[in-house]
Scaffold this active site. Structure first.
Site, mmCIF file in Angstrom:
data_model
loop_
_atom_site.group_PDB
_atom_site.id
_atom_site.type_symbol
_atom_site.label_atom_id
_atom_site.label_comp_id
_atom_site.label_asym_id
_atom_site.label_seq_id
_atom_site.Cartn_x
_atom_site.Cartn_y
_atom_site.Cartn_z
ATOM 1 N N ASN A 139 29.326 17.780 -116.550
ATOM 2 C CA ASN A 139 30.676 17.574 -116.035
ATOM 3 C C ASN A 139 31.706 18.398 -116.811
ATOM 4 O O ASN A 139 32.642 18.937 -116.222
ATOM 5 C CB ASN A 139 31.042 16.087 -116.061
ATOM 6 C CG ASN A 139 30.499 15.379 -114.836
ATOM 7 O OD1 ASN A 139 30.104 16.016 -113.871
ATOM 8 N ND2 ASN A 139 30.480 14.057 -114.859
ATOM 9 N N ALA A 140 31.512 18.501 -118.116
ATOM 10 C CA ALA A 140 32.448 19.291 -118.922
ATOM 11 C C ALA A 140 32.396 20.766 -118.498
ATOM 12 O O ALA A 140 33.425 21.429 -118.377
ATOM 13 C CB ALA A 140 32.122 19.147 -120.403
ATOM 14 N N CYS B 248 35.158 10.890 -113.213
ATOM 15 C CA CYS B 248 34.220 11.359 -114.249
ATOM 16 C C CYS B 248 34.697 12.487 -115.152
ATOM 17 O O CYS B 248 34.498 12.420 -116.357
ATOM 18 C CB CYS B 248 32.918 11.802 -113.597
ATOM 19 S SG CYS B 248 31.940 10.408 -113.067
ATOM 20 N N PHE B 249 35.292 13.531 -114.569
ATOM 21 C CA PHE B 249 35.517 14.731 -115.375
ATOM 22 C C PHE B 249 36.326 14.456 -116.644
ATOM 23 O O PHE B 249 35.909 14.762 -117.747
ATOM 24 C CB PHE B 249 36.228 15.800 -114.539
ATOM 25 C CG PHE B 249 35.295 16.598 -113.671
ATOM 26 C CD1 PHE B 249 33.951 16.283 -113.587
ATOM 27 C CD2 PHE B 249 35.757 17.672 -112.938
ATOM 28 C CE1 PHE B 249 33.085 17.010 -112.782
ATOM 29 C CE2 PHE B 249 34.906 18.414 -112.136
ATOM 30 C CZ PHE B 249 33.581 18.079 -112.058
ATOM 31 N N GLU C 200 23.748 9.823 -112.870
ATOM 32 C CA GLU C 200 23.971 10.197 -111.472
ATOM 33 C C GLU C 200 24.751 11.499 -111.417
ATOM 34 O O GLU C 200 25.805 11.602 -112.010
ATOM 35 C CB GLU C 200 24.748 9.070 -110.775
ATOM 36 C CG GLU C 200 24.828 9.262 -109.290
ATOM 37 C CD GLU C 200 23.484 9.641 -108.709
ATOM 38 O OE1 GLU C 200 22.602 8.782 -108.654
ATOM 39 O OE2 GLU C 200 23.295 10.822 -108.320
ATOM 40 N N LEU D 102 25.575 12.963 -108.396
ATOM 41 C CA LEU D 102 26.125 13.185 -107.060
ATOM 42 C C LEU D 102 27.603 13.534 -107.138
ATOM 43 O O LEU D 102 28.309 13.111 -108.049
ATOM 44 C CB LEU D 102 25.927 11.953 -106.175
ATOM 45 C CG LEU D 102 26.647 10.645 -106.515
ATOM 46 C CD1 LEU D 102 28.085 10.636 -106.060
ATOM 47 C CD2 LEU D 102 25.886 9.496 -105.880
ATOM 48 N N GLY E 127 26.632 -3.342 -109.586
ATOM 49 C CA GLY E 127 27.780 -2.461 -109.346
ATOM 50 C C GLY E 127 27.655 -1.819 -107.972
ATOM 51 O O GLY E 127 26.789 -0.972 -107.750
ATOM 52 N N ALA E 128 28.509 -2.272 -107.045
ATOM 53 C CA ALA E 128 28.444 -1.770 -105.662
ATOM 54 C C ALA E 128 29.570 -0.784 -105.402
ATOM 55 O O ALA E 128 30.289 -0.879 -104.416
ATOM 56 C CB ALA E 128 28.524 -2.940 -104.683
HETATM 57 P P1 ADP Z 1 31.563 3.987 -109.984
HETATM 58 O O1 ADP Z 1 32.388 5.116 -109.453
HETATM 59 O O2 ADP Z 1 31.007 4.291 -111.359
HETATM 60 O O3 ADP Z 1 30.517 3.525 -109.037
HETATM 61 P P2 ADP Z 1 33.214 1.682 -109.297
HETATM 62 O O4 ADP Z 1 34.419 1.159 -110.004
HETATM 63 O O5 ADP Z 1 33.355 2.255 -107.930
HETATM 64 O O6 ADP Z 1 32.560 2.742 -110.293
HETATM 65 O O7 ADP Z 1 32.118 0.537 -109.205
HETATM 66 C C1 ADP Z 1 31.729 -0.287 -110.249
HETATM 67 C C2 ADP Z 1 31.490 -1.690 -109.703
HETATM 68 O O8 ADP Z 1 30.874 -2.459 -110.727
HETATM 69 C C3 ADP Z 1 32.735 -2.452 -109.277
HETATM 70 O O9 ADP Z 1 32.637 -2.825 -107.925
HETATM 71 C C4 ADP Z 1 32.750 -3.699 -110.209
HETATM 72 O O10 ADP Z 1 33.203 -4.873 -109.554
HETATM 73 C C5 ADP Z 1 31.293 -3.801 -110.582
HETATM 74 N N1 ADP Z 1 31.048 -4.539 -111.840
HETATM 75 C C6 ADP Z 1 31.625 -4.317 -113.042
HETATM 76 N N2 ADP Z 1 31.114 -5.165 -113.981
HETATM 77 C C7 ADP Z 1 30.188 -5.938 -113.360
HETATM 78 C C8 ADP Z 1 29.291 -6.989 -113.775
HETATM 79 N N3 ADP Z 1 29.248 -7.396 -115.050
HETATM 80 N N4 ADP Z 1 28.481 -7.544 -112.857
HETATM 81 C C9 ADP Z 1 28.505 -7.106 -111.573
HETATM 82 N N5 ADP Z 1 29.313 -6.133 -111.120
HETATM 83 C C10 ADP Z 1 30.136 -5.530 -111.977
#
Ligand code: ADP
Length: 442
Positions: A225-226, A277-278, A162, A164, A10-11
């Site tokens: 958060n709540a 989140c909230f 997290e 942050l 998740g990036a």
């Molecule tokens: P957060 O604010 O929690 O970081 P985001 O929506 O900005 O949430 O980022 C979550 C990322 O996780 C998205 O870029 C999405 O493409 C990626 N993602 C979701 N499911 C998978 C998965 N199974 N494998 C890899 N990446 C994933």
């Protein structure tokens, strides 16, 4: 246990900044962030002239670490296999169908991610929950890992929520108030906790790293958060009373916040809280309370969301009232689209509700935000309204030219300049929403 390689799935807003800081502070560890979204990975790798996440200071950290010990990749399986610790930072939106729709978190991304780890891992892994998750999710992840994983591979699950805040993510990561590591009270559980503890203690004072059980860690995130959102709804509810009584909400905030037992933070009236989140976390909390039959507790926390919705509607209504009760064909500049200043994240931003409310009443909007892309603004609106009577500006001065009113939704510093010329009339009436200048979020 010596950790050499970390992977983060998740990036996004959580995974990107968090891993960039871990890479900066732990130069000997190879940190790779993976994502199914190729476009996002390309953006992190510098394919476009901006990173997918805007955070003050982030670009500098990425510049120092990318290619050194921070990598962004879409080779998810390969990176999982070569890593000892795998963070899960995937999105967990509120469910929109099935049991708990509109309340419980949709765990499909987390579940897919756990399944992916299980199917690929050939060696023992520490799996860290980083996404905001409902309490007891770790159990579910463990179940998936055991069901789909090899018998000779051991998975240890940690909860490391997290905390942050978007807009100050890098500073928050550098100087966290606390880091929570929840793990099982078994030998392998405690070894995993120690491995993560050793990473954070490279730059976080040891006394700020709390070791807890998994469930306390998971619930702490929702509860924090709540409580933060509750402060915003509390002050916002009082802003309505101030307007009726002639009291000044800014004066009230200052007076209340000077009490050291209360403190000044998260005590400014706003259009309402937003962010990913909230609302989601409170809904999770409400769902959890209902599940356990704690209906009064559920109602208590739900009220925070109700006040937030009330405040957003109230703000739109103030604009309408300020323009004589009718905004049809009137041109309004809406300044600030992200859910708070210094982020390009517009998830759950109050600006969306205000805009849709005004568009549906026939208004024409000039929208300006220093960081949110036009594509995202259009997407946000199209999810709730088919109206297209708006224009997105890249230039603040142009956006406020020849409008009937200017509504400042969030406190980007660029807007303070406008606030200081409150008597200038923009082809009609300038509405100075004194009580709503600032927004605080996530
Ligand atoms: P957060 O604010 O929690 O970081 P985001 O929506 O900005 O949430 O980022 C979550 C990322 O996780 C998205 O870029 C999405 O493409 C990626 N993602 C979701 N499911 C998978 C998965 N199974 N494998 C890899 N990446 C994933």
């Amino acid at each position: 246990m010596k950790i050499n390689r970390i992977c983060c799935i998740g990036a996004g807003y959580v995974g990107g900044p968090t891993m960039a800081v871990i890479a900066l502070k732990c130069p000997k560890i190879k940190v790779t962030v993976v994502d199914i979204n190729q476009n996002r990975i390309d953006a992190w790798n510098g394919a476009y002239n901006q990173l997918p996440v805007y955070e003050p200071g982030l670009a500098e950290v990425v510049k120092l670490t990318r290619g050194r010990n921070l990598f962004f990749s879409n080779q998810i399986d390969k990176v999982i296999e070569e890593s000892e610790i795998i963070f899960m930072a995937v999105n967990t939106p509120t469910k929109n169908k099935g049991e708990g729709a509109g309340m419980a978190a949709d765990l499909k991304y987390v579940e897919a991610c756990a399944k992916n780890i299980a199917q690929v891992a050939k060696t023992d892994k520490i799996v860290v929950e980083k996404s905001t998750l409902p309490v007891r999710t770790a159990e579910k992840i463990k179940e998936i890992l055991i069901t789909h994983g090899r018998n000779d591979v051991h998975f240890e699950i940690l909860s490391n929520p997290e905390f942050l805040a978007e807009g100050t993510a890098i500073q928050d990561l550098f100087k966290s108030d606390r880091v929570l590591i929840g793990g099982d009270n078994t030998l392998t559980g405690q070894l995993a906790v120690k491995a993560l503890f050793d990473i954070y203690s490279q730059w976080i004072p040891k006394e700020k790293i709390l070791k807890t059980n998994v469930w306390s860690s998971e619930l702490s995130k929702l509860a924090s958060n709540a409580m933060l959102a509750q402060r915003i709804s509390s002050i916002n509810s009082l802003s309505a009373l101030c307007e009726k009584t002639g009291a000044d909400i800014d004066e009230l905030s200052k007076a209340i916040g000077m009490d050291h037992r209360i403190g000044p933070k998260f005590l400014r009236a706003s259009v309402g809280f937003g962010g990913s989140c909230f609302q989601k976390d409170i809904l999770n909390l409400v769902y959890l309370c209902k599940y356990y039959g704690l209906h009064e507790v559920a109602e208590y926390w739900l009220q925070i969301i109700k006040i937030n919705d009330y405040q957003k509607n109230r703000f739109a209504q103030k604009i309408i009232d300020g323009l004589g009760g009718d905004v049809n064909q009137k041109k309004i500049a809406l300044l600030g689209w992200s859910f708070k200043p210094n982020t390009n994240d517009s998830r759950e931003s109050p600006a969306i509700n205000v805009a849709v409310n005004l568009l549906n009443k026939g208004a024409y909007l000039n929208i300006f935000d220093p960081k949110v892309d036009e594509i995202n603004i259009r997407k946000d609106i199209s999810k709730l309204s088919s109206k297209t009577s708006f224009q997105v500006y890249r230039d603040l001065n142009l956006s406020i030219k020849d409008v009937n009113s200017v509504a400042i939704i969030s406190g980007w510093k660029e807007f303070l300049r406008i606030d200081s010329v409150e008597n200038i009339i923009f082809n009609g009436s300038f509405l100075k929403f004194k009580n709503f200048k600032y927004k605080i979020g996530k």
